[in-house]
Every structure is written in C-alpha cells, then in structure tokens.
Motif scaffolding. Structure first.
Motif, PDB file in Angstrom:
ATOM      1  N   GLN A   5      46.232  38.121  46.091  1.00  0.00           N
ATOM      2  CA  GLN A   5      46.905  38.984  45.122  1.00  0.00           C
ATOM      3  C   GLN A   5      46.234  38.910  43.753  1.00  0.00           C
ATOM      4  OE1 GLN A   5      50.011  40.862  45.832  1.00  0.00           O
ATOM      5  NE2 GLN A   5      48.978  41.834  44.114  1.00  0.00           N
ATOM      6  N   VAL A   6      45.960  37.676  43.331  1.00  0.00           N
ATOM      7  CA  VAL A   6      45.347  37.490  42.015  1.00  0.00           C
ATOM      8  C   VAL A   6      44.252  36.452  42.102  1.00  0.00           C
ATOM      9  CG1 VAL A   6      45.739  36.678  39.646  1.00  0.00           C
ATOM     10  CG2 VAL A   6      47.446  38.069  40.767  1.00  0.00           C
ATOM     11  N   SER A   7      43.141  36.760  41.443  1.00  0.00           N
ATOM     12  CA  SER A   7      42.045  35.809  41.457  1.00  0.00           C
ATOM     13  C   SER A   7      41.538  35.658  40.013  1.00  0.00           C
ATOM     14  CB  SER A   7      40.993  36.383  42.401  1.00  0.00           C
ATOM     15  OG  SER A   7      39.795  35.786  42.212  1.00  0.00           O
ATOM     16  N   VAL A   8      41.405  34.428  39.578  1.00  0.00           N
ATOM     17  CA  VAL A   8      40.873  34.136  38.243  1.00  0.00           C
ATOM     18  C   VAL A   8      39.530  33.464  38.454  1.00  0.00           C
ATOM     19  CG1 VAL A   8      41.220  32.763  36.141  1.00  0.00           C
ATOM     20  CG2 VAL A   8      43.173  33.851  37.252  1.00  0.00           C
ATOM     21  N   GLU A   9      38.475  34.024  37.843  1.00  0.00           N
ATOM     22  CA  GLU A   9      37.130  33.498  38.107  1.00  0.00           C
ATOM     23  C   GLU A   9      36.477  33.016  36.822  1.00  0.00           C
ATOM     24  OE1 GLU A   9      34.963  36.575  40.140  1.00  0.00           O
ATOM     25  OE2 GLU A   9      36.481  36.717  41.714  1.00  0.00           O
ATOM     26  N   LEU A  53      48.697  32.524  30.239  1.00  0.00           N
ATOM     27  CA  LEU A  53      48.676  33.542  29.186  1.00  0.00           C
ATOM     28  C   LEU A  53      47.404  34.389  29.282  1.00  0.00           C
ATOM     29  CD1 LEU A  53      50.099  31.560  26.115  1.00  0.00           C
ATOM     30  CD2 LEU A  53      51.270  33.287  27.488  1.00  0.00           C
ATOM     31  N   ALA A  54      46.304  33.756  29.720  1.00  0.00           N
ATOM     32  CA  ALA A  54      45.050  34.508  29.866  1.00  0.00           C
ATOM     33  C   ALA A  54      45.182  35.548  30.976  1.00  0.00           C
ATOM     34  CB  ALA A  54      43.895  33.555  30.155  1.00  0.00           C
ATOM     35  N   VAL A  55      45.925  35.230  32.050  1.00  0.00           N
ATOM     36  CA  VAL A  55      46.121  36.194  33.140  1.00  0.00           C
ATOM     37  C   VAL A  55      46.824  37.435  32.597  1.00  0.00           C
ATOM     38  CG1 VAL A  55      47.322  36.606  35.339  1.00  0.00           C
ATOM     39  CG2 VAL A  55      46.156  34.433  34.955  1.00  0.00           C
ATOM     40  N   VAL A  66      39.024  34.461  24.661  1.00  0.00           N
ATOM     41  CA  VAL A  66      38.596  34.291  26.049  1.00  0.00           C
ATOM     42  C   VAL A  66      37.088  34.474  26.068  1.00  0.00           C
ATOM     43  CG1 VAL A  66      38.818  35.169  28.410  1.00  0.00           C
ATOM     44  CG2 VAL A  66      40.818  35.127  26.907  1.00  0.00           C
ATOM     45  N   LYS A  67      36.356  33.379  26.278  1.00  0.00           N
ATOM     46  CA  LYS A  67      34.889  33.422  26.198  1.00  0.00           C
ATOM     47  C   LYS A  67      34.286  34.066  27.444  1.00  0.00           C
ATOM     48  CE  LYS A  67      32.520  31.279  23.564  1.00  0.00           C
ATOM     49  NZ  LYS A  67      31.848  31.656  22.312  1.00  0.00           N
ATOM     50  N   SER A  68      34.896  33.791  28.595  1.00  0.00           N
ATOM     51  CA  SER A  68      34.395  34.415  29.822  1.00  0.00           C
ATOM     52  C   SER A  68      35.486  34.367  30.879  1.00  0.00           C
ATOM     53  CB  SER A  68      33.142  33.688  30.337  1.00  0.00           C
ATOM     54  OG  SER A  68      33.504  32.431  30.836  1.00  0.00           O
ATOM     55  N   GLY A  69      35.268  35.077  31.945  1.00  0.00           N
ATOM     56  CA  GLY A  69      36.223  35.034  33.051  1.00  0.00           C
ATOM     57  C   GLY A  69      36.670  36.408  33.482  1.00  0.00           C
ATOM     58  N   LYS A  70      36.922  36.509  34.779  1.00  0.00           N
ATOM     59  CA  LYS A  70      37.447  37.758  35.342  1.00  0.00           C
ATOM     60  C   LYS A  70      38.857  37.498  35.833  1.00  0.00           C
ATOM     61  CE  LYS A  70      33.491  40.086  37.398  1.00  0.00           C
ATOM     62  NZ  LYS A  70      32.865  40.335  38.691  1.00  0.00           N
ATOM     63  N   ILE A  71      39.751  38.468  35.619  1.00  0.00           N
ATOM     64  CA  ILE A  71      41.099  38.398  36.174  1.00  0.00           C
ATOM     65  C   ILE A  71      41.211  39.583  37.129  1.00  0.00           C
ATOM     66  CG2 ILE A  71      43.580  38.311  35.664  1.00  0.00           C
ATOM     67  CD1 ILE A  71      42.146  36.224  33.984  1.00  0.00           C
ATOM     68  N   ILE A  72      41.311  39.313  38.414  1.00  0.00           N
ATOM     69  CA  ILE A  72      41.359  40.404  39.394  1.00  0.00           C
ATOM     70  C   ILE A  72      42.754  40.440  40.029  1.00  0.00           C
ATOM     71  CG2 ILE A  72      40.339  41.275  41.548  1.00  0.00           C
ATOM     72  CD1 ILE A  72      37.763  39.755  40.533  1.00  0.00           C
ATOM     73  N   VAL A  73      43.455  41.557  39.818  1.00  0.00           N
ATOM     74  CA  VAL A  73      44.803  41.707  40.370  1.00  0.00           C
ATOM     75  C   VAL A  73      44.752  42.768  41.457  1.00  0.00           C
ATOM     76  CG1 VAL A  73      47.224  42.271  39.869  1.00  0.00           C
ATOM     77  CG2 VAL A  73      45.851  41.071  38.157  1.00  0.00           C
ATOM     78  N   ASP A  74      45.091  42.378  42.667  1.00  0.00           N
ATOM     79  CA  ASP A  74      45.088  43.278  43.819  1.00  0.00           C
ATOM     80  C   ASP A  74      43.758  44.043  43.912  1.00  0.00           C
ATOM     81  OD1 ASP A  74      46.283  44.092  46.097  1.00  0.00           O
ATOM     82  OD2 ASP A  74      47.479  45.682  45.184  1.00  0.00           O
ATOM     83  N   GLY A  75      42.658  43.331  43.737  1.00  0.00           N
ATOM     84  CA  GLY A  75      41.324  43.913  43.900  1.00  0.00           C
ATOM     85  C   GLY A  75      40.777  44.594  42.663  1.00  0.00           C
ATOM     86  N   SER A  79      40.257  42.489  33.311  1.00  0.00           N
ATOM     87  CA  SER A  79      39.743  41.818  32.107  1.00  0.00           C
ATOM     88  C   SER A  79      39.376  42.801  30.999  1.00  0.00           C
ATOM     89  CB  SER A  79      38.514  40.968  32.426  1.00  0.00           C
ATOM     90  OG  SER A  79      38.560  40.475  33.726  1.00  0.00           O
ATOM     91  N   GLY A  80      38.904  43.994  31.366  1.00  0.00           N
ATOM     92  CA  GLY A  80      38.438  44.924  30.337  1.00  0.00           C
ATOM     93  C   GLY A  80      39.450  46.012  30.003  1.00  0.00           C
ATOM     94  N   LYS A  81      40.668  45.892  30.480  1.00  0.00           N
ATOM     95  CA  LYS A  81      41.667  46.960  30.238  1.00  0.00           C
ATOM     96  C   LYS A  81      42.048  47.037  28.766  1.00  0.00           C
ATOM     97  CE  LYS A  81      42.988  48.061  34.596  1.00  0.00           C
ATOM     98  NZ  LYS A  81      42.671  49.370  35.119  1.00  0.00           N
TER      99      LYS A  81
END
Ligand code: SF4
Length: 334
Positions: A5-9, A53-55, A66-75, A79-81
């Motif tokens: 469902q959610v992936s934080v990278e 909070l970052a999610v 937030v220096k780096s990282g991707k937040i992927i929700v349901d694919g 992060s860039g919204k």
C-alpha cells in the motif's frame, strides 16, 4: 509489489538547529502491506514521528527539510505533489490519529462539525449529508449519534480519541497513521481503543502504521515491525521474526526491559544510557555506547543491512563478515 500500500524509500530528513543541521531520519526504507499494520517502534527521539509526518508531507519547513526519499502510495509517487494535491491526499487517502486527543480536536467546534468538515472537504457532500454521515461515524466508534452537537470538553479522554478515530476514518483512507494513539489514555480505555482500531481496520481493509514504544501494543495489533534507533531502522521483520528470532542487541534490550510474566522475581534490565541527541550521534554504530556487545570496531564502522530472509533484516556488525562479535538475540513473548 501488488500487495504494497505504501512504500517509503531512502527517506532522509534534516532539521536546522543552532548547532548546525541535524539528521532526524537517515535512509529509512519501510513498506506497509495492504490491509496490514506496520509497527514503528523505538524510544522518544528515534525518528518515528518524523517518518510519519514525512509520509504526510507535514514536516515543518523551516526548520525541517526532506533531503531525499520517495513516498509511494498505491503505486503513485506523492513526493512531488503540490500542496493543493496533498490537501486532498491528507485525510482522504492517508489519515492520522494523533497522540493527544485533548489537543488534536478544535475546542470551539462541535464534534459533529469536525467530522463533517473532513467529510465535506474530501467527499463533496452537502452539509446535511455530511452531518448525517458524521453521526453514523460516531455510532461506528461507539458514541451515540445524538451527541454530535456537543463540544470536545463534554467528552472523556477515551471518547475524544474515538472522535479522532472517527475523523481519521471518515473518508475511508487507504492508510491510517496512528502516533502513540493510546499513550494519553487510562489503561482500561487503551485496550478498548486498540480493539476498536483493530476491528475497524479489519472491517475496512485499511492499512496502518502504528507508532509506539510499547511492545505489548505491537504484539496486539501489528503484522510487521520496524525497530528505529537514532533515525535509522536497525531491525525489521514480521511480528514473528522480531519476537521469536530477535537479532539486534537494541531489540533484545527492549524485550529485556519488560517485566517477565513467566518469572516474576526476575529483575527488570533496562537498557543502559539514553537515546543519543540527534545533533551528536555517535560514530560507527549509533547504538555502540549502550550496547552490551560493542567491540572497538563498532565505534568506527557503520553497520550495513544483513538479510536473514525475505522479511527479516538487521543492521549490526555481529552479522557481517570479518567481525568477531557474538550477540545473544533470541526474543520472547510479551
Ligand atoms: Fe552492538 Fe556493535 Fe551490533 Fe552496534 S554493531 S549493535 S555496537 S554489536
């Protein structure tokens, strides 16, 4: 990956302080499976709330960044919204229950208005329809719908947290983040609120991140567990991996500091020392000043992840080639 469902990278979050930039979260990777609960466990200052909070892209900037990282929700990478798009995601796709129900509700609005406001924003219902749904949500969390016209001060702590859960669930979020949701409640009420969250999660198939320092709560509600220390995930696995095949000395210390119900005469063994100040993290393994097994190499070499299975990983030099450190591990049932 279909069941994620959610992936934080590789999440890295820094705060600007008068002592320079402080890394509150350093390279965190977590995944929450659909309909399952991930527990993020650690002491105060470990970086658990900052990760949550970052999610939601709610890190206050300044001083946070937030220096780096991707937040992927349901694919989808969120992060860039834009802030406009994030406002639709917050409360709609991802919701949060806060630690203190006394301060998370607005004291000058009725609880019905507060639930209806969230429904109105995300579902575009008329005020009358939103108020009707708000009453249904109150009933769902065990509060009579006719109390929707009352103010937060007219409710007990446990009931306020139920209202918080009703607000969080009012738009059927895909992910619910609960930040120590029962810490401010009496023990008997804690059990009721946890039970309610579990049954609602099962009923709606909502994925959940449970932030806690309490391994009893983890045992009760979580499917997977990430242990955080000094801004990093230092052990991660299924509930069984963490409880029965404990690998990291810090996780072992967390279990040892709990009362042993099988041996009531055994003394508690708290972990020595304190969580380090994020502005002055120790070199090498961040846990080394408190670790019972630390060797000289632990002061200079940063542990990398060692995978024991598809689900279980740990960051400790004892499991890396070329070191000669023996740790006990083991685990136990709480
Ligand atoms: Fe302890 Fe060394 Fe493992 Fe760190 S790397 S947890 S100090 S044994």
């Amino acid at each position: 990956m279909d069941n994620i469902q959610v992936s934080v990278e590789n999440l890295v979050v820094e705060y600007k302080t008068e002592h320079g930039n402080v890394q509150a979260v350093n390279g965190v990777n977590i995944q929450v499976k659909k309909g399952k609960t991930l527990g993020i466990v650690g002491e105060t200052g470990a970086g658990k709330t900052t990760t949550a909070l970052a999610v939601l892209r709610l890190i206050p900037n300044p001083p946070g960044i937030v220096k780096s990282g991707k937040i992927i929700v349901d694919g989808e990478d969120i992060s860039g919204k834009s802030e406009f798009e994030m406002n639709k995601i917050r409360g709609g796709i991802v919701s949060m229950i806060f630690q203190d129900p006394m301060t998370s509700l607005n004291p000058v609005l009725t609880v019905g208005d507060q639930i209806a406001e969230s429904i109105g924003i995300h579902q575009g219902l008329s005020r009358k329809e939103a108020m009707k749904k708000a009453e249904e949500m109150l009933e769902m969390v065990g509060i009579p719908g006719y109390r929707s016209g009352e103010y937060p001060h007219q409710f007990s702590g446990g009931m306020k947290q139920r209202v918080g859960i009703a607000i969080a669930l009012s738009c059927n979020p895909q992910l619910l983040i609960a930040d120590e949701p029962t810490t401010a409640l009496d023990v008997t009420i804690q059990a009721q609120v946890l039970q309610l969250m579990k049954s609602l999660r099962d009923q709606y198939g909502t994925s959940m991140i449970m932030i806690t320092h309490d391994l009893g709560i983890v045992a009760e509600v979580c499917d997977d567990v990430a242990i955080m220390y000094g801004g990093r995930i230092i052990e991660q696995g299924t509930l069984e991996d963490i409880f029965k095949k404990t690998k990291h000395p810090y996780t072992e210390g967390l279990f040892n500091s709990l009362p042993n119900l099988a041996n009531r005469t055994e003394k508690l063994k708290p972990i020595r020392g304190l969580m380090p100040d994020p502005a002055r993290l120790p070199s090498g393994c961040v846990f080394h000043p408190r670790c019972l097994y630390a060797q000289e190499i632990c002061q200079s070499r940063v542990p990398q992840r060692t995978d024991f299975s598809d689900t279980h990983m740990v960051c400790c030099l004892a499991y890396e080639e070329g070191t000669n450190i023996e740790v006990k591990g083991g685990g136990r049932i709480v």
